[in-house]
Design a protein around this motif. Structure first.
Motif, PDB file in Angstrom:
ATOM      1  N   GLU A 100       0.832  -1.210   0.000  1.00 27.44           N
ATOM      2  CA  GLU A 100       0.000   0.000   0.000  1.00 27.44           C
ATOM      3  C   GLU A 100       0.862   1.255   0.000  1.00 27.44           C
ATOM      4  OE1 GLU A 100      -3.348   2.187   2.857  1.00 27.44           O
ATOM      5  OE2 GLU A 100      -2.578   0.186   3.332  1.00 27.44           O
ATOM      6  N   LEU A 101       1.899   1.269   0.845  1.00 29.14           N
ATOM      7  CA  LEU A 101       2.769   2.446   0.907  1.00 29.14           C
ATOM      8  C   LEU A 101       3.553   2.618  -0.391  1.00 29.14           C
ATOM      9  CD1 LEU A 101       4.137   2.099   4.570  1.00 29.14           C
ATOM     10  CD2 LEU A 101       2.408   3.689   3.728  1.00 29.14           C
ATOM     11  N   THR A 102       3.983   1.511  -0.990  1.00 26.16           N
ATOM     12  CA  THR A 102       4.703   1.605  -2.266  1.00 26.16           C
ATOM     13  C   THR A 102       3.809   2.178  -3.360  1.00 26.16           C
ATOM     14  OG1 THR A 102       6.048  -0.312  -1.633  1.00 26.16           O
ATOM     15  CG2 THR A 102       6.015   0.299  -3.964  1.00 26.16           C
ATOM     16  N   ASP A 103       2.560   1.707  -3.422  1.00 22.46           N
ATOM     17  CA  ASP A 103       1.619   2.228  -4.417  1.00 22.46           C
ATOM     18  C   ASP A 103       1.342   3.708  -4.185  1.00 22.46           C
ATOM     19  OD1 ASP A 103      -0.374   1.675  -6.611  1.00 22.46           O
ATOM     20  OD2 ASP A 103      -1.723   2.400  -5.060  1.00 22.46           O
ATOM     21  N   ARG A 104       1.203   4.083  -2.910  1.00 18.29           N
ATOM     22  CA  ARG A 104       0.964   5.500  -2.601  1.00 18.29           C
ATOM     23  C   ARG A 104       2.155   6.359  -2.985  1.00 18.29           C
ATOM     24  NH1 ARG A 104      -0.697   6.715   3.459  1.00 18.29           N
ATOM     25  NH2 ARG A 104      -2.243   5.131   2.846  1.00 18.29           N
ATOM     26  N   LEU A 105       3.363   5.841  -2.749  1.00 18.02           N
ATOM     27  CA  LEU A 105       4.566   6.589  -3.117  1.00 18.02           C
ATOM     28  C   LEU A 105       4.654   6.782  -4.627  1.00 18.02           C
ATOM     29  CD1 LEU A 105       7.284   7.859  -2.360  1.00 18.02           C
ATOM     30  CD2 LEU A 105       8.296   5.573  -2.456  1.00 18.02           C
ATOM     31  N   LYS A 106       4.354   5.722  -5.390  1.00 15.82           N
ATOM     32  CA  LYS A 106       4.390   5.841  -6.843  1.00 15.82           C
ATOM     33  C   LYS A 106       3.378   6.864  -7.338  1.00 15.82           C
ATOM     34  CE  LYS A 106       6.027   1.135  -7.776  1.00 15.82           C
ATOM     35  NZ  LYS A 106       5.688  -0.182  -8.409  1.00 15.82           N
ATOM     36  N   ARG A 107       2.191   6.846  -6.752  1.00 13.27           N
ATOM     37  CA  ARG A 107       1.161   7.817  -7.150  1.00 13.27           C
ATOM     38  C   ARG A 107       1.615   9.243  -6.838  1.00 13.27           C
ATOM     39  NH1 ARG A 107      -3.986   5.824  -8.173  1.00 13.27           N
ATOM     40  NH2 ARG A 107      -4.214   3.565  -7.884  1.00 13.27           N
ATOM     41  N   ASN A 108       2.196   9.427  -5.657  1.00 14.09           N
ATOM     42  CA  ASN A 108       2.652  10.764  -5.283  1.00 14.09           C
ATOM     43  C   ASN A 108       3.772  11.253  -6.206  1.00 14.09           C
ATOM     44  OD1 ASN A 108       0.853  10.914  -3.155  1.00 14.09           O
ATOM     45  ND2 ASN A 108       2.304  10.122  -1.647  1.00 14.09           N
ATOM     46  N   ALA A 110       4.230  10.315  -9.336  1.00 11.72           N
ATOM     47  CA  ALA A 110       3.631  10.635 -10.636  1.00 11.72           C
ATOM     48  C   ALA A 110       2.891  11.973 -10.589  1.00 11.72           C
ATOM     49  CB  ALA A 110       2.679   9.513 -11.051  1.00 11.72           C
ATOM     50  N   GLU A 111       2.143  12.200  -9.506  1.00 14.24           N
ATOM     51  CA  GLU A 111       1.434  13.472  -9.372  1.00 14.24           C
ATOM     52  C   GLU A 111       2.411  14.647  -9.265  1.00 14.24           C
ATOM     53  OE1 GLU A 111      -1.133  13.149  -6.062  1.00 14.24           O
ATOM     54  OE2 GLU A 111      -2.510  11.717  -7.030  1.00 14.24           O
ATOM     55  N   PHE A 112       3.502  14.441  -8.543  1.00 17.53           N
ATOM     56  CA  PHE A 112       4.487  15.513  -8.423  1.00 17.53           C
ATOM     57  C   PHE A 112       5.148  15.805  -9.769  1.00 17.53           C
ATOM     58  CE2 PHE A 112       8.892  16.880  -7.706  1.00 17.53           C
ATOM     59  CZ  PHE A 112       8.658  18.054  -7.012  1.00 17.53           C
ATOM     60  N   ASP A 113       5.445  14.747 -10.544  1.00 23.02           N
ATOM     61  CA  ASP A 113       6.046  14.952 -11.856  1.00 23.02           C
ATOM     62  C   ASP A 113       5.089  15.707 -12.780  1.00 23.02           C
ATOM     63  OD1 ASP A 113       8.292  14.383 -13.705  1.00 23.02           O
ATOM     64  OD2 ASP A 113       6.788  13.218 -14.780  1.00 23.02           O
ATOM     65  N   ASN A 114       3.813  15.328 -12.752  1.00 27.68           N
ATOM     66  CA  ASN A 114       2.821  16.050 -13.564  1.00 27.68           C
ATOM     67  C   ASN A 114       2.687  17.496 -13.107  1.00 27.68           C
ATOM     68  OD1 ASN A 114       2.277  13.731 -15.045  1.00 27.68           O
ATOM     69  ND2 ASN A 114       0.641  13.091 -13.673  1.00 27.68           N
ATOM     70  N   PHE A 115       2.710  17.704 -11.790  1.00 31.66           N
ATOM     71  CA  PHE A 115       2.622  19.068 -11.261  1.00 31.66           C
ATOM     72  C   PHE A 115       3.830  19.903 -11.684  1.00 31.66           C
ATOM     73  CE2 PHE A 115       3.935  21.971  -7.844  1.00 31.66           C
ATOM     74  CZ  PHE A 115       2.865  22.853  -7.858  1.00 31.66           C
ATOM     75  N   ARG A 116       5.018  19.278 -11.659  1.00 30.61           N
ATOM     76  CA  ARG A 116       6.221  19.998 -12.060  1.00 30.61           C
ATOM     77  C   ARG A 116       6.166  20.401 -13.531  1.00 30.61           C
ATOM     78  NH1 ARG A 116      10.580  18.352 -14.559  1.00 30.61           N
ATOM     79  NH2 ARG A 116       9.938  16.176 -14.390  1.00 30.61           N
ATOM     80  N   LYS A 117       5.746  19.453 -14.378  1.00 30.93           N
ATOM     81  CA  LYS A 117       5.638  19.766 -15.804  1.00 30.93           C
ATOM     82  C   LYS A 117       4.590  20.842 -16.063  1.00 30.93           C
ATOM     83  CE  LYS A 117       7.104  15.187 -17.388  1.00 30.93           C
ATOM     84  NZ  LYS A 117       6.697  13.945 -18.102  1.00 30.93           N
ATOM     85  N   ARG A 118       3.443  20.721 -15.403  1.00 30.29           N
ATOM     86  CA  ARG A 118       2.392  21.713 -15.589  1.00 30.29           C
ATOM     87  C   ARG A 118       2.837  23.087 -15.103  1.00 30.29           C
ATOM     88  NH1 ARG A 118      -1.027  19.090 -13.190  1.00 30.29           N
ATOM     89  NH2 ARG A 118      -1.053  20.090 -11.161  1.00 30.29           N
TER      90      ARG A 118
END
Length: 236
Positions: A100-108, A110-118
């Motif tokens: 669960e923590l690994t999946d949450r880390l991957k999601r975070n 990915a969201e941070f990378d999208n936020f950085r690009k945006r």
């Protein structure tokens, strides 16, 4: 004969020895052959008792030791079985938590990378918008420089002044180009409504149709877009 079967081996041996002495002694009423046979049978039974007794005792001790060892193993198995049952659910819960923590880390991530690009894209868009606003305000100044240079007199005493104006004009163009803006070359090119703003039409059979004849105001590019359209005269 019952006396020879007592559990005390020492006492049995003593009884056997006494029996042998009594048998070997002359007894009234018995023949010497019968006494000798009785003595031999008694001696043989005594030897069997003396030989079998230690083996039976040794076997009993070994069986007792083996029984104790088996009981200890069974006790350890009983103790370890509940612990194993408890450890397995704990391990499963731990694995689920890690997943669960690994999946949450991957999601975070990915969201941070999208936020950085945006954010970078929005920042560049804001920078381009601000740069275009500043450059648009500088374009009229450049237009005035061009008009001044075109109408400058040819008097020798004013030539240094005209040369200074031209140097300033070229410096402005250089700075505009470094900022991403460059002038269009519209005269003699086919008319393009995405780049040109036709303010006048002329009938001239010597010219091709929809060709820019004259440029009244120079247009400029900014990177891949249009900063200002060219004001042109088009031949029909």
């Amino acid at each position: 004969m019952n006396e020879y079967r007592k559990e005390d081996g020492t006492e049995q041996k003593e009884k056997v020895a006494g029996a042998e002495t009594e048998v070997n002694a002359p007894v009234g009423g018995e023949s010497s052959g019968q006494a000798e046979c009785e003595a031999q049978r008694t001696s043989k039974e005594a030897e069997e008792v003396s030989e079998n007794q230690p083996e039976e005792q040794k076997s009993s001790e070994e069986l007792a030791a083996e029984a104790a060892a088996m009981a200890a193993v069974a006790e350890e198995s009983d103790k370890s079985a509940p612990e194993t049952g408890r450890a397995k659910p704990k391990q499963d819960a731990k694995d689920e938590k890690i997943e669960e923590l690994t999946d949450r880390l991957k999601r975070n991530l990915a969201e941070f990378d999208n936020f950085r690009k945006r954010t970078e894209k929005e920042k560049m868009a804001m920078f381009d918008l601000g740069a275009k606003n500043v450059l648009e305000k500088l374009l009229p100044v450049i237009d005035n420089f061009e008009r001044s240079l075109e109408s400058a007199p040819d008097a020798p005493e004013l030539k240094p002044y005209a040369d200074g104006m031209e140097m300033i004009y070229r410096q402005l163009l250089k700075n505009l180009e470094e900022a991403g803006a460059k002038p269009m070359d519209a005269k003699g090119k086919p008319f393009d409504p995405a780049l040109h703003n036709a303010v006048m039409h002329v009938e001239d059979e010597s010219l091709e149709e929809n060709v820019v004849v004259e440029e009244f105001q120079k247009g400029y590019y900014y990177k891949d877009g249009v900063l200002r359209h060219s004001m042109v005269k088009v031949a029909n």
